[in-house]
Scaffold this active site. Structure first.
Site, PDB file in Angstrom:
ATOM      1  N   ASP A 452      70.017  45.219  20.948  1.00 25.08           N
ATOM      2  CA  ASP A 452      69.903  44.306  19.811  1.00 25.08           C
ATOM      3  C   ASP A 452      71.305  43.929  19.341  1.00 25.08           C
ATOM      4  O   ASP A 452      72.288  44.587  19.705  1.00 25.08           O
ATOM      5  CB  ASP A 452      69.176  44.999  18.650  1.00 25.08           C
ATOM      6  CG  ASP A 452      67.693  45.139  18.908  1.00 25.08           C
ATOM      7  OD1 ASP A 452      67.154  44.340  19.676  1.00 25.08           O
ATOM      8  OD2 ASP A 452      67.079  46.068  18.348  1.00 25.08           O
ATOM      9  N   ASP A 753      64.250  48.287  16.960  1.00 25.51           N
ATOM     10  CA  ASP A 753      64.107  48.829  15.609  1.00 25.51           C
ATOM     11  C   ASP A 753      62.776  48.459  14.955  1.00 25.51           C
ATOM     12  O   ASP A 753      62.325  49.124  14.042  1.00 25.51           O
ATOM     13  CB  ASP A 753      65.271  48.400  14.703  1.00 25.51           C
ATOM     14  CG  ASP A 753      65.487  46.883  14.728  1.00 25.51           C
ATOM     15  OD1 ASP A 753      64.557  46.156  15.121  1.00 25.51           O
ATOM     16  OD2 ASP A 753      66.584  46.437  14.358  1.00 25.51           O
ATOM     17  N   ASP A 757      58.833  46.146  18.771  1.00 21.15           N
ATOM     18  CA  ASP A 757      59.680  46.575  19.891  1.00 21.15           C
ATOM     19  C   ASP A 757      59.067  47.745  20.653  1.00 21.15           C
ATOM     20  O   ASP A 757      59.548  48.099  21.730  1.00 21.15           O
ATOM     21  CB  ASP A 757      61.069  46.993  19.387  1.00 21.15           C
ATOM     22  CG  ASP A 757      61.913  45.802  18.966  1.00 21.15           C
ATOM     23  OD1 ASP A 757      61.749  44.738  19.585  1.00 21.15           O
ATOM     24  OD2 ASP A 757      62.707  45.932  18.026  1.00 21.15           O
TER      25      ASP A 757
END
Length: 1035
Positions: A452, A753, A757
């Site tokens: 990310d 997070d 996901d």
């Protein structure tokens, strides 16, 4: 060997099938000295099956309670349980039976809830304010009356249980019996105390082996216990004493007011107070995959379920073992964790060596027995037996059993556990919590990280840097800019802007006990709220008088957040904020500086898109805010999907973390490709990726919409070039990970997070969840939790993963060398001389050096930075490499030649004379053999490099083990001769033993100069890094 290992001892690192697990257990067969110890860290499949059956029954029971709603009890009132309020409950100030209270949520008993006056009635009976929560001073009283929020767990194993496990070693049991027989026969023939020495020496050696083994295993268990404690650290937002605060999940009590948001795990059973679009995933509890909406009509929340969407407040009604989740939790840990691929592979190596050792031990005993019987028949007659003959046969049997002790390397699989436990403990100190053992070793093979952006590559400390409002762009510098904007823009515009900021948010501003304002929520919303607070004191706003009617919380699929509010005058207004391009497309009007709504022309849209791109190219995260006033006949329930008026565009700054660029370069040098997968604007993503060194000139940045439209053939060409994916959905991340693993056979690590996901984290080889920004659902799906959300920490995990793999290879090389030499020396000597030069006690000491102490020394060495200057080990690579075989065979030949010369011509070479010449020679051979292993242990620190002393003092465990081995060797030779069958040696012989051992280090340098043929692999230019090596020899 490798073919045998691949066929029988190959399991995937994640979610291995039961068939694969049973296959390797079957292949191990009976070649196990101590099943209790060897398989202690291995899943008990039978117990696991029983636990799964128990779970299914509990889930069936819950399904009946949830979906059948106890229909029979609705018609049979007589069957209702009459609850009495115990006196102790009344005295504590509560007016409901704890069991009755627990049954309301557990049984979804809406009738009983209404009888007690709904949520307000329950709150009164529990002496709690729905606004201010419980009083902290009442915590202990509530825990005494209603119980604590903890579940029944298996009690920790004591040290003596590990001693008991170590005593279950079959070979040690046989040796104990031999030792006792030796004592009995010895006392009868040689009297006290001389007849005791041989047997007592074996018993003392066994005692030492058992204690050292138990201490090592017990320390491992303490490390795993600490890790388990960390895994359970879940914090929950509650209201107590009128203040919002975070508490440990186990400290939640009945009566607590809990705040729930997307990705949270419901900490206890309770009832819904208020909220917006709360969607609960009850699959972990009931097995049903369909999520359930919770509202005033269906107000029950159960512990262990997960918030899939929305937000809410709940009143806790039962905790711990009074919940169904408590009963289910009892079964979840039964059966143990899955074994790691390295543990399985080394079980295979131990099995192969064990079979060879068993054959050699049997042959050694048979050779000794036949020679003894032949000599006896020639000299005294086959029928003439004495107690000394019985002692000699017993000694032969003990030596053969001890050869099995040395030859069956029980320590190999357990060394993996030791190394992983050590690595996991160190990683925990470095802000990484490893949830699954296999992840630690798999991370060492990772050749791709999909990361990310926000919070991982950046600091996640966001501030509004620029704002575009009423066609004016400003750099924001707090109250100074706020005053400037106030002078040029009407108060009506600012009022609408602040309404949008403060009403359309999942975060909140709370006043702490110190009187200061604190913002609880995501960094993006915190930045907007801080912007709003700078304005709030400058104008007379009406946002606090608004009432929320409906809310759609932000999630990574919609990329927007909406709310419907009722204004003080009765007008209903919708607010929306989110990804700039999405919100801009929903708008057909814009607000001007006087607060009037005017049409949004195509040219203005293009200009605003230009502003968004300008902000994004400056690495700013862009957000648009919009509103829409509803018609008078609007029902107040549906949030519109279009026709909005654009208020403002925000550019939010989230600086790149210090050290990230260096960490990315470290990854590239280590053969790990870093890909950024983010939900942000593509220009923002590209700017950050270039700053981090991820996006190169020949790399590709792509949007999720374009990526998901590609066919499999197009993806195959495209994926190797992708370095940045922007505006991606969780499904895009999942698709990318799946294709990287299946199309390109890459070992993929993924960060995540959010709740959405979870599928990508589960699909990846190593799922890395963020400890700060990550939801509990994401953490539960992950293999490793990065506690500080820092990309540099991920590099530490990879480094330790590589260290584990290399350390185990070092230990295997060391142990196999000892195995080969010990077996050959005893076998050849038995065949030629009719006796074994190493006694049972000496072999037990050698076993401890190579097994427990060797594992401690070599399997716990910390990683060096050099590990990240080599490519990762790929899938299916040979564990025992050609370099290792070269070192094993070379060192074995050296030791066998030295010991052979000493055995057959030692007296002549050393000029040993006198009646005790044989004892001195055998002691010297034993001493030389041990020092060869001591120096070979140092050699094993580097399998390819010549300088084996580099960083030797960075591992105090290695130094301590080496020093203690030498000290104990001196004690055994010089002072414990009666027990160990040794005699004190002169200083000259001590010096010669050490010199012979040290020569092995010079010999090791010569060995390392011998080239080893490598299998060349084609360079994968499209990935930008060197080919995967065949092992550590390419360092």
């Amino acid at each position: 060997m490798e073919e045998f290992l691949r066929k029988h001892f190959d399991v995937p690192p994640k979610n291995p099938s039961e068939e694969a697990q049973r296959r390797w257990r079957s292949a191990v067969g009976m070649i196990v000295r101590n099943r209790r110890r060897r398989f202690r860290m291995v899943a008990d499949l039978d117990k696991r099956s029983e636990a799964q059956e128990k779970q299914r029954k509990i889930q069936e029971k819950i399904r009946v309670a949830l979906y059948v709603q106890k229909a029979a009890l609705q018609f049979i009132d007589a069957a209702k349980t009459e609850y009495q309020i115990p006196e102790e409950v009344r005295k504590a100030g509560f007016y409901i039976n704890p069991d009755e209270l627990a049954s309301i949520a557990r049984g979804h008993n809406i009738k009983s809830l209404k009888i007690h006056g709904g949520v307000d009635g329950l709150a009164r009976k529990l002496s709690v304010s729905l606004e201010d929560g419980i009083k902290t001073s009442d915590l202990s009283i509530r825990q005494n009356i209603f119980g604590v929020n903890q579940y029944v767990e298996k009690p920790p194993r004591s040290f003596w249980m590990f001693v008991w496990d170590a005593l279950h070693d079959l070979t040690l049991i046989i040796l104990m019996i031999c030792a006792l027989l030796s004592v009995v026969v010895g006392l009868a023939t040689e009297g006290w105390p001389k007849g005791m020495y041989d047997g007592l020496g074996i018993i003392l050696s066994i005692f030492l082996v058992v204690i050292v083994t138990a201490v090592s295993d017990y320390k491992q268990s303490l490390q795993f216990r600490d890790l388990d404690r960390e895994k359970k650290k879940i914090f929950i937002k509650v209201t107590r004493d009128g203040y919002k605060q975070k508490v440990f999940i186990y400290d939640v009590v009945v009566g607590d007011i809990v705040d729930l948001s997307i990705g949270d795990i419901v900490p206890a059973d309770g009832v819904y107070i208020s909220g917006y679009a709360l969607l609960i995933d009850e699959s972990s509890l009931s097995g049903e995959s369909e999520p359930v909406y919770v509202s005033h009509e269906n107000p029950f929340l159960l512990a262990g379920t997960k918030v899939q969407d929305g937000s809410a407040k709940m009143l806790v009604t039962s905790v711990g073992m009074k919940t169904e989740w408590g009963n289910l939790m009892e079964t979840l840990t039964q059966g143990g964790d899955d074994e790691t691929p390295l543990q399985v592979k080394l079980n295979g190596v131990a099995t192969i060596i064990g079979k060879i050792g068993l054959a050699f031990a049997t042959l050694t005993f048979l050779v000794l027995l036949v020679r003894f019987l032949v000599e006896k028949a020639i000299h005294v007659g086959i029928l003439n037996w004495t107690p000394d003959d019985a002692l000699k046969l017993l000694d032969y049997f003990a030596i053969s059993v001890t050869i099995i002790v040395v030859a069956v390397p029980e320590g190999l699989p357990l060394a993996v556990t030791l190394s992983l436990a050590f690595a996991m403990k160190k990683l925990m100190d470095e802000k990484s919590l490893v949830r699954h053992l296999s992840a630690c070793e798999t991370m060492g093979s990772a050749n791709c990280i999909c990361t990310d952006k926000t919070g991982t590559l950046t600091t996640n400390h966001m501030i509004v840097d620029k704002v575009w409002l009423c066609e004016v762009s400003k750099s924001f510098r707090g109250k100074e800019t706020a005053n400037d904007l106030r002078g040029t823009i009407s108060e009506n515009v600012i009022d609408i802007l602040l309404q949008c900021i403060f009403q359309n948010t999942g975060s909140e501003v709370v006043r702490g006990t110190d009187g200061k304002n604190t913002i609880l929520g995501t960094p993006t919303e915190t930045a907007l709220l801080e912007f709003g607070l700078d304005f709030e004191g400058l104008v007379d706003t009406k946002h606090q008088d608004c009432k929320k009617l409906k809310m759609e919380p932000f999630n990574s699929v919609k990329k927007k957040m909406s709310v419907l509010v009722s204004l003080p005058g009765g007008l209903i207004r919708a607010f929306c904020k989110g990804a700039s391009e999405i919100i801009l497309q929903m708008c057909d009007k814009i607000i001007d500086s006087d607060g009037n709504t005017v049409s949004l022309s195509d040219e203005q849209k293009r200009n605003i898109a230009g502003v968004i791109n300008t902000f994004a190219c400056e690495a700013l995260r862009t957000l648009c805010l919009a509103f829409k006033d509803m018609d008078g006949d609007h029902n107040g329930e549906e949030i519109p999907a279009g026709g909005y008026t654009l208020i403002a565009v925000f550019g939010i700054k989230d600086p790149v973390r210090p050290g990230v660029k260096d960490a990315v370069q470290t990854c590239i040098a280590a053969g790990i490709k870093v890909r950024m997968v983010t939900g942000d604007n593509i220009n923002t993503a590209k700017a950050i990726a270039k700053e981090c060194g991820i996006l190169t000139e020949d790399g590709l940045a792509i949007e999720g919409t374009e990526f998901r439209s590609k066919s499999p053939e197009e993806m195959k060409k495209l994926i190797p070039k992708i370095q940045v994916m922007a505006r991606s959905l969780p499904l895009d991340k999942h698709t990318l990970v799946t294709n990287l693993r299946k199309m390109f056979n890459e070992v993929v690590a993924v960060t995540g997070d959010g709740t959405n996901d979870a599928p990508a984290l589960h699909e990846s080889d190593i799922g890395l969840a963020m400890g700060i920004a990550g939801t509990e659902v994401a953490k539960e799906s992950a293999d490793v939790i990065i506690m500080d959300d820092n990309f540099t920490t991920i590099i530490n995990v990879a480094k330790w993963g590589r260290a584990v793999y290399i350390n185990i290879q070092k230990f295997v090389q060391f142990q196999l060398t000892v195995n080969v030499v010990a077996l050959m020396v005893n076998f050849v000597s038995a065949c030629i001389t009719g006796s074994a030069p190493l006694t049972a006690v000496q072999l037990l000491w050698v076993n401890m050096i190579m097994d427990t102490l060797g594992a401690l020394a070599l399997a716990t060495e910390p990683p060096s930075d050099e590990l990240m200057n080599r490519p990762p080990t790929g899938r299916g690579e040979n564990f025992i490499t050609r370099v290792m075989w070269r070192n094993i065979i070379g060192q074995s030949i050296f030791q066998l030649i030295v010991l052979g010369l000493l055995m057959f011509d030692g007296k002549q070479l050393l000029k040993i004379r006198g009646p005790d010449a044989d004892s001195v020679l055998n002691t010297f051979i034993f001493n030389t053999f041990v020092f060869c292993q001591v120096f070979n242990e140092i050699n094993s620190r580097q399998m390819e490099k010549i300088n084996v002393f580099h960083g030797i003092f960075s591992s105090w465990i290695f130094s301590a083990v080496l020093a203690s081995t030498v000290i104990f060797q001196v004690i055994i030779v010089q002072f414990l001769g009666a027990f160990a069958s040794t005699v004190p040696l002169s200083w000259q012989l001590w010096l010669l033993s050490i010199l012979i051992g040290a020569i092995s280090m010079v010999y090791a340098i010569i060995l390392k100069c011998i080239p080893v043929e490598q299998n060349k692999q084609p360079i994968r230019d499209q990935n930008g890094y060197e080919p995967i090596p065949r092992g550590p020899e390419e360092v």
